[in-house]
Design a protein around this motif. Structure first.
Motif, PDB file in Angstrom:
ATOM      1  N   VAL A  38      -7.234   2.778  -3.526  1.00  0.00           N
ATOM      2  CA  VAL A  38      -6.185   2.301  -4.433  1.00  0.00           C
ATOM      3  C   VAL A  38      -6.722   1.173  -5.303  1.00  0.00           C
ATOM      4  N   LYS A  42      -6.905   1.073  -9.337  1.00  0.00           N
ATOM      5  CA  LYS A  42      -6.037   0.134 -10.053  1.00  0.00           C
ATOM      6  C   LYS A  42      -6.719  -1.175 -10.420  1.00  0.00           C
ATOM      7  N   GLU A  49       2.500  -4.756  -5.037  1.00  0.00           N
ATOM      8  CA  GLU A  49       2.060  -3.556  -5.750  1.00  0.00           C
ATOM      9  C   GLU A  49       1.202  -2.675  -4.839  1.00  0.00           C
ATOM     10  N   GLU A  53       2.019   1.190  -3.338  1.00  0.00           N
ATOM     11  CA  GLU A  53       1.076   2.309  -3.489  1.00  0.00           C
ATOM     12  C   GLU A  53       0.805   2.988  -2.152  1.00  0.00           C
ATOM     13  N   GLN A 122       0.189   9.032  -3.876  1.00  0.00           N
ATOM     14  CA  GLN A 122       0.267   9.142  -5.334  1.00  0.00           C
ATOM     15  C   GLN A 122      -1.116   9.239  -5.974  1.00  0.00           C
ATOM     16  N   HIS A 123      -2.046   8.363  -5.591  1.00  0.00           N
ATOM     17  CA  HIS A 123      -3.369   8.412  -6.214  1.00  0.00           C
ATOM     18  C   HIS A 123      -4.175   9.623  -5.771  1.00  0.00           C
TER      19      HIS A 123
END
Length: 155
Positions: A38, A42, A49, A53, A122-123
């Motif tokens: 992550v 990012k 945040e 994630e 998500q990633h």
């Protein structure tokens, strides 16, 4: 007493006998590799945040994982003297150096693991298990971008 005094401490010291065991200890496990991936994608994230994630991680586990990664020199923790306080996390040079390894693991896993796209992080949904063009052109390596989405500006 500091926060570190309350951290879980194993009853026995780890018996690391080879470099592979060291590597698996540092970036292995359920959350360390995810945190690294992550942050690779990012670049800089605040705690909240990062937590958003990483679905299904508790504050205690995230805090312990971040402390372990900091202790091993994988991530930076930058705190700012502001009100409200602001803390940001990013990968160190050592942390960035493990990204191609995680990409190779991701590429290998993509060939043998049946994907559960409904519950994928998500990633990881952006993963290109077969797209080795960027890493090959920049590093000469055959590692695929995988779960750790690395851009040319990061290298």
């Amino acid at each position: 007493m500091s926060w570190g005094d309350y951290m879980y401490k194993p009853k026995l010291d780890k018996d690391i006998r080879c470099p592979l065991e060291y590597g698996l200890d540092v970036f292995g496990g359920k959350w360390n590799s995810r945190i690294i991936c992550v942050l690779a994608a990012k670049k800089i994230l605040r705690y909240s945040e990062l937590r958003s994630e990483l679905t299904n991680i508790t504050d205690a586990v995230l805090g312990a994982s971040l402390k372990a990664l900091m202790k091993n020199g994988m991530i930076n923790r930058q705190s700012y003297d502001e009100i409200p306080p602001r803390v940001e996390y990013s990968l160190t040079e050592k942390g960035l150096s493990v990204v191609p390894i995680l990409q190779s693991i991701c590429q290998w896993s993509g060939a043998y693991h049946k994907e559960d796209t409904e519950h994928a992080m998500q990633h990881c949904q952006k993963c290109d298990y077969n797209g080795a063009q960027l890493m090959e052109s920049v590093t000469g390596s055959k590692a695929a971008p995988g779960c750790c989405q690395v851009t040319e500006s990061m290298l």
